[in-house]
Every structure is written in C-alpha cells, then in structure tokens.
Design an enzyme around this catalytic site. Sequence first.
Site, mmCIF file in Angstrom:
data_model
loop_
_atom_site.group_PDB
_atom_site.id
_atom_site.type_symbol
_atom_site.label_atom_id
_atom_site.label_comp_id
_atom_site.label_asym_id
_atom_site.label_seq_id
_atom_site.Cartn_x
_atom_site.Cartn_y
_atom_site.Cartn_z
ATOM 1 C CG MET A 1 -1.937 1.129 1.177
ATOM 2 S SD MET A 1 -2.994 1.067 -0.301
ATOM 3 C CE MET A 1 -4.151 -0.220 0.142
ATOM 4 C CG ASP B 1 6.716 -0.799 -11.193
ATOM 5 O OD1 ASP B 1 7.831 -1.344 -11.302
ATOM 6 O OD2 ASP B 1 6.344 -0.207 -10.165
ATOM 7 N N GLY C 1 -0.384 8.600 -8.598
ATOM 8 C CA GLY C 1 -0.485 7.244 -8.054
ATOM 9 C C GLY C 1 0.166 6.208 -8.938
ATOM 10 C CG ASP D 1 2.981 10.251 -8.705
ATOM 11 O OD1 ASP D 1 4.177 9.891 -8.626
ATOM 12 O OD2 ASP D 1 2.100 9.836 -7.934
HETATM 13 O O1 RIB Z 1 7.850 1.262 -8.518
HETATM 14 C C1 RIB Z 1 6.937 1.976 -7.746
HETATM 15 C C2 RIB Z 1 6.591 1.204 -6.517
HETATM 16 O O2 RIB Z 1 7.738 1.084 -5.704
HETATM 17 C C3 RIB Z 1 5.550 1.846 -5.632
HETATM 18 O O3 RIB Z 1 4.232 1.515 -5.994
HETATM 19 C C4 RIB Z 1 5.952 1.380 -4.250
HETATM 20 O O4 RIB Z 1 5.066 0.461 -3.692
HETATM 21 C C5 RIB Z 1 7.353 0.798 -4.394
HETATM 22 O O5 RIB Z 1 7.324 -0.548 -4.276
#
Ligand code: RIB
Length: 294
Positions: free
Chosen positions: A12, A245, A280, A239
């Site tokens: 989270m 990811d 986010g 952001d």
């Molecule tokens: O890569 C971004 C992520 O890194 C975030 O969502 C946070 O949880 C960290 O793990």
Amino acid sequence: MTAIAVLGSTNMDLVACVARAPARGETVTGRELRTVPGGKGANQAVAAARAGGDVVMIGAVGTDEYGSRLRMNLEHAGVDTDLLHTAAGPSGTAHIVVDDEGTNAIVVIPGANGTVTGLGPGEHAAIAAADLLLLQLELPLSAVLEGARSARARGVRTILTPSPAQPLPAGLLDCVDLLVPNEHEAAALSGCEDPHAAAQVLLRRVPQVVVTLGREGCLYAARGGEQVLFPAPEVTAVDTTGAGDTFVGTLAVALGEGRSVPEALAWASSAAALCVQKPGASTSMPYRSEIDAA
Ligand code: RIB
C-alpha cells in the site's frame, strides 16, 4: 493472449504530496496524503493485465485492512490472485514523497512480502505455464532466485527489474533474458555512471538490456548489436511513481505477442508516458485502448 506470471511485491503506497521534498533533518508541510495500491510486482501485474495480458500474481499480502484492498485492486484489474497468499501480520507499505515536479522518493517496509522466501508446487506450475516471468527485488532474494531458476529450467523468458538496487545473488543474472534497470540501478550494477557504458558491462551477464532514462526515453542494447536510444513522448509529469513498472508490464505483453523490439519499446514508452500524467501507481496505468490511441 500473453500469459504472464509476476513474482513480486504488493504494497500500500502512502503518498505525501509536497511542493518540495524535505532535505535531511528538515520538516516541510505537505498538501495531501493518498493511499494507493502499489508495489513493484503488483504494479507490473496491473499494467500487464490492462495492456491485455493474462496475468497471475505470486506473492503475499497481510491480514490487515490493506491486504484485502490490495487483493481486490489486483482482481479488479483482472489479475489471478490464487497464488497471492495471506500472511499473518501487516501488508507491505511504501512511504512515498511526491513533489510538484512529479519526482518521488520511496521507503518500502516489506511486511507480508518478506514472508515469501521460497516457492511451492503451485508457484512452479504457474511459472511453467507462463510465456514470461516478471521479477523485481522487493521480495526476499531466495524467492527471486528460485523463480528465475524455475523459469530458466522450463524455457520461460524472464524480465528482471533490479529495483531496489542491491547486490544480486550469484546465478540470478544467468537466468535473466532481459534486464530493465533505470539509470541509477544500471550504474549500481555495472559501476559505470554512463548508461551506454553500463549497458555494455551488463551485456556480459544478460543477453538484452533496456536502461530506462525517464523523460529521455530508454536505451536498448543486445549482445552483438548496436545500442539504440528510443525517445519518450514529451508529456508533463505529475507523478512518476509506477512509470517503470508500467513500462515493464506493457513491454512484456508486447514481446509475448511477438512484436518486434522497437515496436514493443514504443508501445511501452507510450504506456509509461500516460502513467506519469496521472497521480499514483496502479491508479495511473493505462488500458490497452488508451495505449493504442496514444
Ligand atoms: O515502482 C513503484 C513502486 O515502488 C511503488 O508503488 C511502491 O510500492 C514501491 O514498491
């Protein structure tokens, strides 16, 4: 449909929005606190599912309220959570400061992620059934190494995001097909500040490297080939959390669909550019139709 197994973290994200991040020893007043489902593994899983992948998440959440929210968020994105275990205790949390330029600094407390020290038969079977395995470094390295070895033994392609940067266990890179560090992680792993030189060093260990360079795009390098710089679309970032990811999850879907590397990198770059324009992590990941339109 590309079948993707993600072995990784679920956190989270507790996001403090500030005009300017505090210096060491300094206190600043923030604007807002947001709680947003994140974690590098879960983010990649959501990004891949929204991009059209058939995704299974391997990891753990805790028995706290965050745990059920994190699970629901993955399920809502269409990710299979049968192998997302529930471990007694708190879920992983990430404490994130995001400033007005959209840049962030993150402290991760592993919580339940730290209980994933190895894999069972179900996890090995899920990896064997996948086209690609996505790994990061927010789970205990024993599990990451076991997952990578499992994929290699079964001929499943592996993409590793070496984040957070740390010394890697012996043998891990030998099982990796594509390494996707950002420029800081590439420097930490190679000892070279220059991304081109870093990629060259890393190619001694893995066959392909993509160094992500934020707004500069990404650098692709493969053994025996020229390095190619792919520019990123020009956008205004609010952001950048989860952009890397998003890039990896989307890239995995494209590669699994048999797209060429340039095409896959362009598609993934478009997805990451869409991600940084919203706040986010998992909340800002685009759907396939949005990436195609971009
Ligand atoms: O890569 C971004 C992520 O890194 C975030 O969502 C946070 O949880 C960290 O793990």
